[in-house]
Scaffold this active site. Structure first.
Site, PDB file in Angstrom:
ATOM      1  N   TYR A  82     -96.926 -54.163 -56.703  1.00 41.54           N
ATOM      2  CA  TYR A  82     -95.616 -54.369 -57.314  1.00 41.54           C
ATOM      3  C   TYR A  82     -95.257 -55.854 -57.342  1.00 41.54           C
ATOM      4  O   TYR A  82     -94.883 -56.390 -58.398  1.00 41.54           O
ATOM      5  CB  TYR A  82     -94.559 -53.583 -56.541  1.00 41.54           C
ATOM      6  CG  TYR A  82     -93.144 -53.973 -56.889  1.00 41.54           C
ATOM      7  CD1 TYR A  82     -92.596 -53.654 -58.127  1.00 41.54           C
ATOM      8  CD2 TYR A  82     -92.353 -54.673 -55.975  1.00 41.54           C
ATOM      9  CE1 TYR A  82     -91.294 -54.024 -58.448  1.00 41.54           C
ATOM     10  CE2 TYR A  82     -91.060 -55.042 -56.285  1.00 41.54           C
ATOM     11  CZ  TYR A  82     -90.531 -54.723 -57.521  1.00 41.54           C
ATOM     12  OH  TYR A  82     -89.252 -55.094 -57.833  1.00 41.54           O
TER      13      TYR A  82
ATOM     14  N   ALA B 245     -87.923 -52.328 -65.135  1.00 47.47           N
ATOM     15  CA  ALA B 245     -89.079 -52.662 -64.292  1.00 47.47           C
ATOM     16  C   ALA B 245     -89.691 -51.383 -63.739  1.00 47.47           C
ATOM     17  O   ALA B 245     -89.024 -50.345 -63.649  1.00 47.47           O
ATOM     18  CB  ALA B 245     -88.674 -53.578 -63.135  1.00 47.47           C
ATOM     19  N   TYR B 246     -90.950 -51.486 -63.397  1.00 49.68           N
ATOM     20  CA  TYR B 246     -91.627 -50.442 -62.617  1.00 49.68           C
ATOM     21  C   TYR B 246     -91.374 -50.806 -61.158  1.00 49.68           C
ATOM     22  O   TYR B 246     -91.888 -51.810 -60.667  1.00 49.68           O
ATOM     23  CB  TYR B 246     -93.115 -50.449 -62.939  1.00 49.68           C
ATOM     24  CG  TYR B 246     -93.937 -49.370 -62.250  1.00 49.68           C
ATOM     25  CD1 TYR B 246     -94.450 -48.308 -62.975  1.00 49.68           C
ATOM     26  CD2 TYR B 246     -94.215 -49.425 -60.886  1.00 49.68           C
ATOM     27  CE1 TYR B 246     -95.221 -47.323 -62.362  1.00 49.68           C
ATOM     28  CE2 TYR B 246     -94.969 -48.451 -60.262  1.00 49.68           C
ATOM     29  CZ  TYR B 246     -95.471 -47.400 -61.004  1.00 49.68           C
ATOM     30  OH  TYR B 246     -96.222 -46.422 -60.404  1.00 49.68           O
TER      31      TYR B 246
ATOM     32  N   THR C 200     -88.331 -60.468 -58.372  1.00 50.82           N
ATOM     33  CA  THR C 200     -88.111 -59.856 -57.062  1.00 50.82           C
ATOM     34  C   THR C 200     -88.487 -60.766 -55.906  1.00 50.82           C
ATOM     35  O   THR C 200     -89.353 -61.652 -56.043  1.00 50.82           O
ATOM     36  CB  THR C 200     -88.940 -58.555 -56.953  1.00 50.82           C
ATOM     37  OG1 THR C 200     -88.793 -57.995 -55.646  1.00 50.82           O
ATOM     38  CG2 THR C 200     -90.412 -58.832 -57.180  1.00 50.82           C
TER      39      THR C 200
END
Length: 296
Positions: free
Chosen positions: A124, A59-60, A100
Site C-alpha cells: 500500500y 484510493a485502494y 499517505t
C-alpha cells in the site's frame, strides 16, 4: 470552476464535497462511471467531462489485502494517478492528490518531513509513493498532500470501530507501540481547499506537503481518549478507558507490516498557507459533539 472529485463517496470525499462547493460545480461520479482500476480508460472519461480542477480522493486503502493484490493497488494508487496527472498537465488543469504517511518506515524517531526519504514497508505505501511521484513529475500544477490516521463521522475508521467495540465488549485490546496523529476529514478538507485557493490565486505554492492535526499518540492512547470523551458525552459504553489493554505490535500480527512512528511534520504547510493545525484531541471532541449512531 467545474470540479471533478474522485472518491466522492469515500471517507475523505464526503468531507471534500461541501468544502469544494464554494469553488464551483462539483462532479463526483460513482466508481462504476469513473473506475480508477482501469487507468487506460481515464483519459477518454476526462475528455468527456472536461473538468477545470481534478481532486483525487480515491484510493485502494485495504493495507493488508494489498499484499496479495499488488496489481490492483498499483493500478488505483499509481497508474490511475499518473493518467489523471498527465491529462491535467496537457490541459493546464490543477490537480489535488492525497497521499499517505505510510510512505515512511517509521524509524526516524521524530515527525517526518517532506524532505525525508520515503521507505514504505508495505505494498500500500509503495503504491501510494509511486502515485505521488507520478503527480509531481507530470508537469501539472499539482498539490500533493500526505495525510494519515484519518477518521470522520462515518463508518469504516478507527473512531467508529472503537465506539462499536467499546459498546459491545467489557475489554478491548489495542496496539500501543505505533504512533501517529489522529486527523479528522473535516479539518483536512477545509485546510486542503484553503491551500488550493491560495495556490490558484498566486499560481504558486504547488508541491508536496504534510497535513495533519497537531500532537501525537499511539493507537492505544487514541482508543483511551475516545473512551474518555465518549463517556463524558454520555455515549453508551460497556468498556471503560481503564479496561483498554495495551498490546505490542508483535502480539497483533497483520499481513502487512506497519510503520512504528508516522507523525508528520506540518510546519511547511503552516508556513506556506498560514493554516495552523488544531490539536487532535480538540478535533476529536468536535466530531464527538455531533456524533450520531449509524443505521444498522
Amino acid at each position: 470552476m467545474k470540479v471533478l472529485l474522485t472518491g466522492g463517496s469515500g471517507q475523505l470525499g464526503r468531507a471534500l464535497r461541501p468544502a469544494l462547493a464554494g469553488l464551483g460545480e462539483v462532479i463526483a461520479p460513482p466508481r462504476a462511471g469513473f473506475d480508477l482500476g482501469q487507468p487506460a480508460a481515464l483519459a477518454a472519461r476526462l475528455d468527456a467531462l472536461r473538468p477545470e480542477l481534478v481532486v483525487n480522493a480515491a484510493a485502494y486503502t485495504a493495507v493488508d489485502a494489498a499484499e496479495d493484490d499488488r496489481d490492483t493497488a498499483f493500478a488505483v494508487n499509481a497508474d490511475a494517478v499518473d493518467a489523471l496527472a498527465r491529462w491535467a498537465a496537457r490541459h493546464g488543469v490543477p490537480l489535488v492528490h492525497f497521499s499517505t504517511d505510510y510512505v515512511f518506515d517509521g524509524a526516524l524517531g521524530r515527525p517526518c518531513r517532506e524532505s525525508d526519504a520515503p521507505r514504505p514497508l508495505n505494498v500500500y505505501g509503495a503504491s501510494k509513493l509511486a502515485g505521488e511521484r507520478a503527480a509531481l513529475a507530470s508537469g501539472a500544477r499539482a498539490l500533493v498532500l500526505r495525510v494519515g490516521w484519518l477518521y470522520g463521522p462515518n463508518p469504516g475508521n478507527f473512531l467508529a470501530t472503537m465506539l462499536r467495540l467499546l459498546a459491545e465488549r467489557d475489554e478491548v485490546r489495542v496496539v500501543a507501540d505505533q504512533f501517529g496523529t489522529p486527523t479528522d476529514t473535516g479539518f483536512v478538507a477545509a485546510a486542503a481547499v484553503a491551500a488550493l485557493r491560495d495556490c490558484l490565486v498566486r499560481d504558486a505554492g504547488w508541491g508536496l506537503y504534510h497535513l495533519a492535526a497537531s500532537g501525537a499518540t499511539s493507537w492505544h492512547g487514541y482508543a483511551v481518549e475516545i473512551a474518555r470523551q465518549a463517556t463524558a458525552r454520555g455515549l453508551p459504553l460497556r468498556c471503560a478507558a481503564r479496561a483498554i489493554v495495551p498490546l505490542a505490535s508483535a502480539d497483533w500480527p497483520t499481513r502487512a507490516r506497519r510503520p512504528a512512528d508516522t507523525r508528520l511534520d506540518t510546519s511547511l504547510f503552516t508556513r506556506t498557507f498560514g493554516v495552523a493545525p488544531p490539536n487532535w484531541r480538540r478535533r476529536l471532541a468536535a466530531v464527538l459533539d455531533s456524533w450520531s449512531p449509524f443505521p444498522t
